[in-house]
Scaffold this motif. Structure first.
Motif, PDB file in Angstrom:
ATOM      1  N   VAL A  25      57.789 -19.807   9.883  1.00 16.99           N
ATOM      2  CA  VAL A  25      57.306 -20.156   8.452  1.00 16.99           C
ATOM      3  C   VAL A  25      56.008 -20.972   8.942  1.00 16.99           C
ATOM      4  O   VAL A  25      56.220 -21.635   9.908  1.00 16.99           O
ATOM      5  CB  VAL A  25      58.839 -20.470   8.073  1.00 16.99           C
ATOM      6  N   LEU A  26      55.000 -21.376   8.456  1.00 15.28           N
ATOM      7  CA  LEU A  26      54.077 -21.679   8.253  1.00 15.28           C
ATOM      8  C   LEU A  26      54.385 -23.417   7.900  1.00 15.28           C
ATOM      9  O   LEU A  26      55.015 -23.276   6.175  1.00 15.28           O
ATOM     10  CB  LEU A  26      52.842 -21.683   6.979  1.00 15.28           C
ATOM     11  N   ARG A  27      54.888 -24.510   8.337  1.00 16.71           N
ATOM     12  CA  ARG A  27      55.532 -25.280   7.130  1.00 16.71           C
ATOM     13  C   ARG A  27      54.540 -26.145   6.176  1.00 16.71           C
ATOM     14  O   ARG A  27      53.767 -26.691   7.236  1.00 16.71           O
ATOM     15  CB  ARG A  27      55.900 -26.520   8.467  1.00 16.71           C
ATOM     16  N   ARG A  28      54.873 -26.830   5.460  1.00 11.21           N
ATOM     17  CA  ARG A  28      54.437 -27.488   4.515  1.00 11.21           C
ATOM     18  C   ARG A  28      54.036 -29.068   4.375  1.00 11.21           C
ATOM     19  O   ARG A  28      53.775 -29.605   4.360  1.00 11.21           O
ATOM     20  CB  ARG A  28      54.727 -26.743   2.590  1.00 11.21           C
ATOM     21  N   ASN A  29      55.953 -29.087   4.857  1.00 12.38           N
ATOM     22  CA  ASN A  29      56.056 -30.713   5.245  1.00 12.38           C
ATOM     23  C   ASN A  29      56.604 -31.249   6.483  1.00 12.38           C
ATOM     24  O   ASN A  29      57.014 -30.422   7.341  1.00 12.38           O
ATOM     25  CB  ASN A  29      57.246 -31.119   4.012  1.00 12.38           C
ATOM     26  N   PRO A  31      58.318 -33.093   9.704  1.00 11.36           N
ATOM     27  CA  PRO A  31      57.831 -33.295  11.076  1.00 11.36           C
ATOM     28  C   PRO A  31      57.035 -32.236  11.274  1.00 11.36           C
ATOM     29  O   PRO A  31      56.136 -32.867  12.382  1.00 11.36           O
ATOM     30  CB  PRO A  31      58.642 -34.105  11.626  1.00 11.36           C
ATOM     31  N   SER A  32      57.187 -31.228  10.633  1.00 12.14           N
ATOM     32  CA  SER A  32      56.291 -30.047  11.443  1.00 12.14           C
ATOM     33  C   SER A  32      55.421 -29.460  10.889  1.00 12.14           C
ATOM     34  O   SER A  32      54.865 -28.078  10.911  1.00 12.14           O
ATOM     35  CB  SER A  32      57.109 -29.297  11.805  1.00 12.14           C
ATOM     36  N   ALA A  33      54.340 -29.998  10.000  1.00  7.28           N
ATOM     37  CA  ALA A  33      53.472 -30.021   8.441  1.00  7.28           C
ATOM     38  C   ALA A  33      52.630 -29.238   9.951  1.00  7.28           C
ATOM     39  O   ALA A  33      52.315 -29.555  10.570  1.00  7.28           O
ATOM     40  CB  ALA A  33      53.189 -30.827   8.315  1.00  7.28           C
ATOM     41  N   ASP A  34      52.348 -28.135   8.879  1.00  6.88           N
ATOM     42  CA  ASP A  34      51.117 -27.038   9.193  1.00  6.88           C
ATOM     43  C   ASP A  34      51.447 -26.081  10.754  1.00  6.88           C
ATOM     44  O   ASP A  34      50.049 -26.716  10.929  1.00  6.88           O
ATOM     45  CB  ASP A  34      49.227 -28.013   9.470  1.00  6.88           C
ATOM     46  N   MET A  35      52.095 -26.874  11.418  1.00  2.00           N
ATOM     47  CA  MET A  35      52.936 -25.610  12.310  1.00  2.00           C
ATOM     48  C   MET A  35      53.664 -24.983  11.598  1.00  2.00           C
ATOM     49  O   MET A  35      54.187 -24.769  11.165  1.00  2.00           O
ATOM     50  CB  MET A  35      53.388 -26.438  12.683  1.00  2.00           C
ATOM     51  N   TYR A  36      53.914 -23.427  12.437  1.00  2.00           N
ATOM     52  CA  TYR A  36      54.752 -22.299  12.775  1.00  2.00           C
ATOM     53  C   TYR A  36      55.588 -23.063  13.127  1.00  2.00           C
ATOM     54  O   TYR A  36      55.628 -23.531  14.038  1.00  2.00           O
ATOM     55  CB  TYR A  36      53.889 -20.719  13.294  1.00  2.00           C
ATOM     56  N   ALA A  37      56.791 -22.685  12.734  1.00  5.17           N
ATOM     57  CA  ALA A  37      58.549 -22.969  12.889  1.00  5.17           C
ATOM     58  C   ALA A  37      59.470 -21.441  12.800  1.00  5.17           C
ATOM     59  O   ALA A  37      58.744 -21.173  12.269  1.00  5.17           O
ATOM     60  CB  ALA A  37      58.374 -23.853  12.875  1.00  5.17           C
ATOM     61  N   ASP A 109      60.211 -24.674   1.296  1.00 11.44           N
ATOM     62  CA  ASP A 109      59.371 -25.906   2.302  1.00 11.44           C
ATOM     63  C   ASP A 109      57.839 -24.690   2.981  1.00 11.44           C
ATOM     64  O   ASP A 109      56.893 -25.326   3.592  1.00 11.44           O
ATOM     65  CB  ASP A 109      59.401 -27.375   2.342  1.00 11.44           C
ATOM     66  N   ALA A 110      58.014 -23.393   2.922  1.00  9.01           N
ATOM     67  CA  ALA A 110      57.581 -23.019   3.775  1.00  9.01           C
ATOM     68  C   ALA A 110      56.126 -21.964   3.055  1.00  9.01           C
ATOM     69  O   ALA A 110      55.999 -21.423   1.890  1.00  9.01           O
ATOM     70  CB  ALA A 110      58.227 -21.865   4.432  1.00  9.01           C
ATOM     71  N   ALA A 111      54.699 -22.219   3.811  1.00  2.70           N
ATOM     72  CA  ALA A 111      53.486 -22.454   2.458  1.00  2.70           C
ATOM     73  C   ALA A 111      53.331 -21.273   2.898  1.00  2.70           C
ATOM     74  O   ALA A 111      52.434 -20.453   2.202  1.00  2.70           O
ATOM     75  CB  ALA A 111      52.769 -23.330   3.261  1.00  2.70           C
ATOM     76  N   ALA A 112      53.234 -20.125   3.803  1.00  6.04           N
ATOM     77  CA  ALA A 112      53.446 -19.092   4.605  1.00  6.04           C
ATOM     78  C   ALA A 112      54.307 -18.396   5.705  1.00  6.04           C
ATOM     79  O   ALA A 112      54.802 -19.322   6.739  1.00  6.04           O
ATOM     80  CB  ALA A 112      51.798 -18.161   5.555  1.00  6.04           C
ATOM     81  N   ILE A 113      54.422 -17.198   5.839  1.00  2.00           N
ATOM     82  CA  ILE A 113      55.289 -16.535   6.544  1.00  2.00           C
ATOM     83  C   ILE A 113      55.315 -15.236   7.344  1.00  2.00           C
ATOM     84  O   ILE A 113      54.130 -14.853   6.936  1.00  2.00           O
ATOM     85  CB  ILE A 113      56.940 -15.903   5.882  1.00  2.00           C
TER      86      ILE A 113
END
Length: 141
Positions: A25-29, A31-37, A109-113
């Protein structure tokens, strides 16, 4: 306020793999905002790490995962510009299973997946822990 080791929060994430591709998922928040996790997040009071992993996975993907198996653990600290610790998590990472026909949809809080191969993940902005887990799993295949 600066966090210390005594204020570390428990968090869990879950790895779902299909045909050599991993659900991220692309994190929206933070501590890993704007990162894929891997889908995951903070533990709720009274939750065990595996319960957290399954709940967060479902909240972020819409998929009811099962059979969590502890894969790795991390002591993750994020430092502020002044060197103080701005966030501190003990992260438990689980591998999970899910129905092969279950469709993932970005939620919470996933912006994309999406599903990504190891080569694709190496080119994405991901936390070091994600890359390490994927590389270890790829060696098993």
């Amino acid at each position: 306020m600066t966090e210390t080791a005594s204020t570390a929060r428990a968090a869990s994430s879950a790895i779902l793999e299909r045909d050599g591709r991993f659900l991220l998922v692309l994190r929206r928040n933070p501590p890993s905002a704007d990162m894929y996790a891997f889908p995951g997040g903070r533990a709720e009071p009274g939750e065990t790490p595996d319960q957290t992993a399954l709940r967060e996975f479902h909240e972020e993907t819409g998929i009811a995962a099962r059979n969590p198996k502890l894969f790795s653990e991390y002591d993750l600290k994020t430092h502020a510009a002044d060197g103080s610790i701005s966030s501190h998590f003990y992260l438990s990472v689980f591998t999970v299973e899910a129905d092969a026909d279950a469709v993932a949809e970005a939620a919470d809080d996933a912006a994309a997946i999406g599903w990504y191969s190891l080569d694709e993940i190496r080119r994405l902005p991901v936390p070091q822990s994600v890359l390490e887990c994927v590389e270890r799993l790829a060696l098993r295949q």
